[in-house]
Design an enzyme around this catalytic site. Sequence first.
Site, short mmCIF file in Angstrom:
data_model
loop_
_atom_site.label_atom_id
_atom_site.label_comp_id
_atom_site.label_asym_id
_atom_site.label_seq_id
_atom_site.Cartn_x
_atom_site.Cartn_y
_atom_site.Cartn_z
N LYS A 42 0.86 -1.20 0.00
CA LYS A 42 0.00 0.00 0.00
C LYS A 42 0.89 1.24 0.00
CE LYS A 42 -4.51 -0.79 2.23
NZ LYS A 42 -5.29 -0.51 3.44
N SER A 129 -10.28 5.51 7.12
CA SER A 129 -9.15 6.40 6.84
C SER A 129 -9.23 6.87 5.39
CB SER A 129 -7.83 5.67 7.07
OG SER A 129 -7.70 5.27 8.40
#
Length: 164
Positions: A42, A129
Amino acid sequence: MKRIAICPGSFDPITNGHLDIIERAAPIFDEIIVAVLNNSSKQPLFSVKERMELISEVTEHLPHIKVDSFDGLLVDYAAEVGANAIVRGLRAVSDFEYEMQVASINKKMNDQIETLFMMTNNQYSFLSSSIVKEAAKYGASVAGLVPPVVEEALRHKYSKGELK
Ligand SMILES: Nc1ncnc2c1ncn2[C@@H]1O[C@H](COP(=O)(O)OP(=O)(O)OP(=O)(O)O)[C@@H](O)[C@H]1O
Ligand SMILES: [Mg+2]
């Protein structure tokens, strides 16, 4: 035996949804380790160090909280730090499907570690998030969704032109 739980996640950055789970789990355990997953696949907005610093700041009012980071398998990390439980938050049915798979495979790998699920606080059931970053990126207010210090950190990031 000391009851140690891990709250694992990316925390990129920590939101009020995460904090709510940590606050509710804290009185149930002797120690909570909030563990930031260092996931190289990520592309995070905040570095692991920045994420850990934000978590430490917003959990300052809670006793027995440790902030750490890990990579590799969560069950290996849990065994290493002597944790007996993993605490995960569930927002929706969509979370459940994935979480059940992960909990099942973790149980197969190490049956000494239990995964416990906590239902989201209704007011945070839409909160992630990613959503917070998306809103902050385009200048929308994220007040009430993240602690003020995180709001400030997001403003700072995006004012530097980081459009992740
Ligand atoms: N609003 C929320 N309410 C309850 N639990 C939550 C909430 N947001 C995240 N969690 C839980 O926190 C843990 C860590 O999640 P993670 O770091 O992936 O957060 P996320 O908000 O889903 O981030 P992303 O948008 O990057 O996927 C998971 O157990 C997740 O289910
Ligand atoms: Mg997620």
